[in-house]
Design a protein around this motif. Structure first.
Motif, PDB file in Angstrom:
ATOM      1  N   ALA A   1       4.682   0.137   0.719  1.00 53.96           N
ATOM      2  CA  ALA A   1       5.592  -0.932   1.516  1.00 53.96           C
ATOM      3  C   ALA A   1       4.462  -1.904   1.833  1.00 53.96           C
ATOM      4  O   ALA A   1       3.290  -1.575   1.890  1.00 53.96           O
ATOM      5  CB  ALA A   1       5.695  -0.116   2.939  1.00 53.96           C
ATOM      6  N   PRO A   2       4.921  -3.067   2.107  1.00 54.69           N
ATOM      7  CA  PRO A   2       4.204  -4.283   2.230  1.00 54.69           C
ATOM      8  C   PRO A   2       3.521  -4.428   3.559  1.00 54.69           C
ATOM      9  O   PRO A   2       4.089  -3.796   4.613  1.00 54.69           O
ATOM     10  CB  PRO A   2       5.225  -5.522   2.195  1.00 54.69           C
ATOM     11  N   GLU A   3       2.507  -5.233   3.847  1.00 53.29           N
ATOM     12  CA  GLU A   3       1.741  -5.404   5.385  1.00 53.29           C
ATOM     13  C   GLU A   3       2.818  -5.678   6.408  1.00 53.29           C
ATOM     14  O   GLU A   3       2.721  -4.887   7.358  1.00 53.29           O
ATOM     15  CB  GLU A   3       0.584  -6.328   5.219  1.00 53.29           C
ATOM     16  N   TYR A   4       3.970  -6.567   6.278  1.00 48.92           N
ATOM     17  CA  TYR A   4       4.653  -6.800   7.306  1.00 48.92           C
ATOM     18  C   TYR A   4       5.403  -5.501   7.947  1.00 48.92           C
ATOM     19  O   TYR A   4       5.781  -5.358   9.035  1.00 48.92           O
ATOM     20  CB  TYR A   4       5.758  -8.029   7.078  1.00 48.92           C
ATOM     21  N   LEU A   5       5.894  -4.619   6.865  1.00 53.24           N
ATOM     22  CA  LEU A   5       6.575  -3.546   7.366  1.00 53.24           C
ATOM     23  C   LEU A   5       5.765  -2.428   7.806  1.00 53.24           C
ATOM     24  O   LEU A   5       6.134  -1.577   8.859  1.00 53.24           O
ATOM     25  CB  LEU A   5       7.426  -3.080   6.164  1.00 53.24           C
ATOM     26  N   ARG A   6       4.571  -2.262   7.310  1.00 51.94           N
ATOM     27  CA  ARG A   6       3.594  -1.109   7.770  1.00 51.94           C
ATOM     28  C   ARG A   6       3.404  -1.714   9.255  1.00 51.94           C
ATOM     29  O   ARG A   6       3.276  -0.465   9.991  1.00 51.94           O
ATOM     30  CB  ARG A   6       2.314  -1.213   6.979  1.00 51.94           C
ATOM     31  N   THR A   7       3.021  -2.826   9.813  1.00 54.54           N
ATOM     32  CA  THR A   7       2.878  -3.339  11.177  1.00 54.54           C
ATOM     33  C   THR A   7       3.815  -2.669  11.938  1.00 54.54           C
ATOM     34  O   THR A   7       3.858  -2.572  13.293  1.00 54.54           O
ATOM     35  CB  THR A   7       2.265  -4.595  11.194  1.00 54.54           C
TER      36      THR A   7
ATOM     37  N   GLU B   1       0.856  -1.119   0.048  1.00 57.02           N
ATOM     38  CA  GLU B   1       0.142   0.003   0.078  1.00 57.02           C
ATOM     39  C   GLU B   1       0.942   1.100  -0.134  1.00 57.02           C
ATOM     40  O   GLU B   1       2.038   1.086   0.372  1.00 57.02           O
ATOM     41  CB  GLU B   1      -0.795  -0.022   1.069  1.00 57.02           C
ATOM     42  N   VAL B   2       0.147   2.435  -0.578  1.00 62.04           N
ATOM     43  CA  VAL B   2       0.984   3.728  -0.709  1.00 62.04           C
ATOM     44  C   VAL B   2       1.239   4.017   1.072  1.00 62.04           C
ATOM     45  O   VAL B   2       0.126   4.189   1.618  1.00 62.04           O
ATOM     46  CB  VAL B   2       0.261   4.719  -1.345  1.00 62.04           C
ATOM     47  N   VAL B   3       2.317   4.343   1.338  1.00 65.59           N
ATOM     48  CA  VAL B   3       2.555   4.660   2.620  1.00 65.59           C
ATOM     49  C   VAL B   3       3.190   6.307   2.435  1.00 65.59           C
ATOM     50  O   VAL B   3       3.573   6.948   3.680  1.00 65.59           O
ATOM     51  CB  VAL B   3       3.510   3.864   3.385  1.00 65.59           C
ATOM     52  N   GLY B   4       3.434   6.890   1.466  1.00 65.53           N
ATOM     53  CA  GLY B   4       4.114   8.436   1.359  1.00 65.53           C
ATOM     54  C   GLY B   4       4.239   8.579   0.116  1.00 65.53           C
ATOM     55  O   GLY B   4       4.028   7.664  -0.864  1.00 65.53           O
TER      56      GLY B   4
END
Length: 147
Positions: A63-69, A51-54
């Protein structure tokens, strides 16, 4: 997860936008050899859990989900630039530099990449007074200097 960028990173992304015709994206956390290093790609299709994170200079950062969490809420990283020869599939390596991540709270106006205190210099440079990096490097990397 919050992602910001230094002025130098913005300049590099702007240069890539001027040099490339396709759609640019930055992805973090998907590198097979460089782990979470940011990759600047042309015409890249993000994976289903990204997903877009910036954004940097109008280029979306995924960034993938594992990194976003790992970085909830306002916690996050800063995209910066290492100046020097670099090997990667990321576009900016054409100009002898490489995007990399800093943790929030590190003085991004300095040349510090990573530091381990109090034992001495970190991976690429020493830490300026008052700045700290969370965590520490494994013993075998504490004495390693690049450049």
């Amino acid at each position: 997860m919050q992602v910001t960028a230094t002025e130098r990173a913005v300049q590099i992304v702007e240069r890539a936008k001027a040099a490339r015709r396709g759609s640019l994206t930055i992805t973090i956390g998907t590198g097979c050899c460089e782990s979470t290093a940011p990759f600047l790609y042309e015409d890249f299709w993000p994976g289903p859990d990204q997903e877009v994170v910036g954004e940097v200079a109008g280029v979306p950062v995924y960034a993938p989900e594992y990194l976003r969490t790992m970085y909830p809420g306002d916690d996050g990283v800063v995209i910066d630039v290492y100046e020097g020869p670099a090997e990667s599939m990321s576009i900016e390596t054409e100009w002898d530099c490489r995007l990399f991540l800093r943790g929030h709270g590190v003085d991004t106006g300095s040349d510090t990449v990573c530091a381990v205190e109090p034992e001495g210099p970190g991976l690429l440079a020493t830490s300026p007074p008052g700045s700290h990096v969370r965590g520490e490097l494994p013993e075998q990397f504490r004495r390693l200097k690049l450049r």
